[in-house]
Write a protein that holds these residues in place. Structure first.
Motif, mmCIF file in Angstrom:
data_model
loop_
_atom_site.group_PDB
_atom_site.id
_atom_site.type_symbol
_atom_site.label_atom_id
_atom_site.label_comp_id
_atom_site.label_asym_id
_atom_site.label_seq_id
_atom_site.Cartn_x
_atom_site.Cartn_y
_atom_site.Cartn_z
ATOM 1 N N UNK A 94 -72.635 0.291 -39.919
ATOM 2 C CA UNK A 94 -71.375 0.473 -40.631
ATOM 3 C C UNK A 94 -71.510 0.298 -42.132
ATOM 4 N N UNK A 95 -72.497 -0.482 -42.557
ATOM 5 C CA UNK A 95 -72.633 -0.771 -43.984
ATOM 6 C C UNK A 95 -73.579 0.183 -44.704
ATOM 7 N N UNK A 96 -74.028 1.233 -44.005
ATOM 8 C CA UNK A 96 -74.871 2.255 -44.620
ATOM 9 C C UNK A 96 -74.052 3.523 -44.820
ATOM 10 N N UNK A 97 -73.793 3.930 -46.070
ATOM 11 C CA UNK A 97 -72.881 5.054 -46.339
ATOM 12 C C UNK A 97 -73.169 6.318 -45.539
ATOM 13 N N UNK A 98 -74.427 6.714 -45.456
ATOM 14 C CA UNK A 98 -74.745 7.956 -44.752
ATOM 15 C C UNK A 98 -74.489 7.820 -43.252
ATOM 16 N N UNK A 99 -74.878 6.670 -42.696
ATOM 17 C CA UNK A 99 -74.654 6.452 -41.274
ATOM 18 C C UNK A 99 -73.161 6.294 -40.973
ATOM 19 N N UNK A 100 -72.455 5.665 -41.888
ATOM 20 C CA UNK A 100 -71.011 5.522 -41.728
ATOM 21 C C UNK A 100 -70.344 6.893 -41.707
ATOM 22 N N UNK A 101 -70.741 7.742 -42.640
ATOM 23 C CA UNK A 101 -70.170 9.089 -42.719
ATOM 24 C C UNK A 101 -70.469 9.874 -41.447
ATOM 25 N N UNK A 153 -66.326 -2.961 -46.498
ATOM 26 C CA UNK A 153 -66.132 -2.748 -47.933
ATOM 27 C C UNK A 153 -65.594 -1.347 -48.211
ATOM 28 N N UNK A 154 -66.156 -0.347 -47.521
ATOM 29 C CA UNK A 154 -65.702 1.033 -47.740
ATOM 30 C C UNK A 154 -64.237 1.193 -47.349
ATOM 31 N N UNK A 155 -63.850 0.565 -46.232
ATOM 32 C CA UNK A 155 -62.461 0.657 -45.790
ATOM 33 C C UNK A 155 -61.531 -0.110 -46.724
ATOM 34 N N UNK A 156 -61.992 -1.287 -47.174
ATOM 35 C CA UNK A 156 -61.172 -2.077 -48.086
ATOM 36 C C UNK A 156 -60.905 -1.310 -49.383
ATOM 37 N N UNK A 157 -61.940 -0.664 -49.894
ATOM 38 C CA UNK A 157 -61.786 0.117 -51.121
ATOM 39 C C UNK A 157 -60.787 1.250 -50.921
#
Length: 255
Positions: A94-101, A153-157
């Protein structure tokens, strides 16, 4: 008063535990639900609790706004738990941008009622639950929603950006005029919550989001009187009223 409540009960004959819920609310007790997905039955449960509380304090006109706001929050909470389970199953971080995407794209492709039910069951197996708590008195109503996963963090932002955007609109019409086809996009439900509260002349700052001890928390406060005191200003760990295990609670567990 009793006739009004009888009419209310007749509109919710499909709601489980409605007699005990109504009696508890009339006695001033808080109501706590534990759920793993937002089923149609759970939607009716929440709608009923809101209706009984608002009937008790002669605030029935707020029903639609409060229900709409709460439903959006609970949907987000159950989806967040399901997302954590899905990512874990697919060895995605979840904390890796590419994997999250990539993971979010996979969820969007697979998302259906069946997927929601399946991952609701998996959340239950793993102990990822959503707690919905109602506290009320003549001063006002407070609703807490907690889910057992941390706020990424991505969701909070994204959430902070959407909430800031929502504060820039005065009403739903101006929001739709500015956003057009994007008005149903991800995160837009939070903006809708702010605007619904504004439409009832409720300070949108009474809708708060945060996290503590690995749990994401949302709170809506609805004043019934001018003397209502918000808990705003305390850090999340300082929200002492948000304890679902208090002795004066009605605790209800649903699949």
């Amino acid at each position: 008063m009793e006739a009004g409540h009888d009419d209310l009960m007749s509109r919710y004959t499909d709601v489980q535990d409605r007699e005990s819920i109504r009696a508890g609310i009339e006695a001033g007790r808080r109501v706590v639900f534990v759920a793993y997905t937002l089923s149609n039955a759970m939607e009716r449960q929440l709608d009923f609790v809101i209706a009984v509380i608002l009937k008790k304090y002669d605030k029935a006109d707020l029903q639609s706004t409060i229900y709409s706001c709460l439903k959006e929050i609970v949907v987000n909470a159950t989806k967040a738990n399901a997302k954590h389970v899905f990512f874990d199953e697919n060895n995605l971080k979840l904390d890796q941008p590419e994997e999250y995407k990539r993971g979010m794209e996979m969820i969007k492709e697979q998302l259906s009622e069946k997927w929601i039910d399946t991952y609701g069951a998996k959340c239950k197996e793993r102990g990822f639950q959503v707690t919905i708590e109602f506290e009320h008195d003549e001063q006002g109503l407070r609703i807490w929603v907690r889910n057992d996963t941390d706020l990424l963090h991505a969701d909070e932002k994204r959430i902070r950006e959407k909430l800031a955007e929502g504060m820039s609109y005065e009403d739903l019409l101006s929001f739709y005029m500015a956003n057009g086809d994007q008005a149903e996009g991800e995160g837009m439900g939070l903006v809708m919550n702010l605007l619904l509260l504004k439409g009832e002349n409720i300070n949108p700052a009474l809708f708060r989001l945060g996290y503590v001890d690995g749990k994401t928390m949302a709170r809506i406060e609805i004043p019934f009187q001018d003397s209502f005191q918000s808990v705003r200003g305390s850090p999340p760990e300082g929200w002492p009223d948000g304890n679902p295990n208090r002795a004066d609670s009605i605790n209800l567990l649903y699949d």
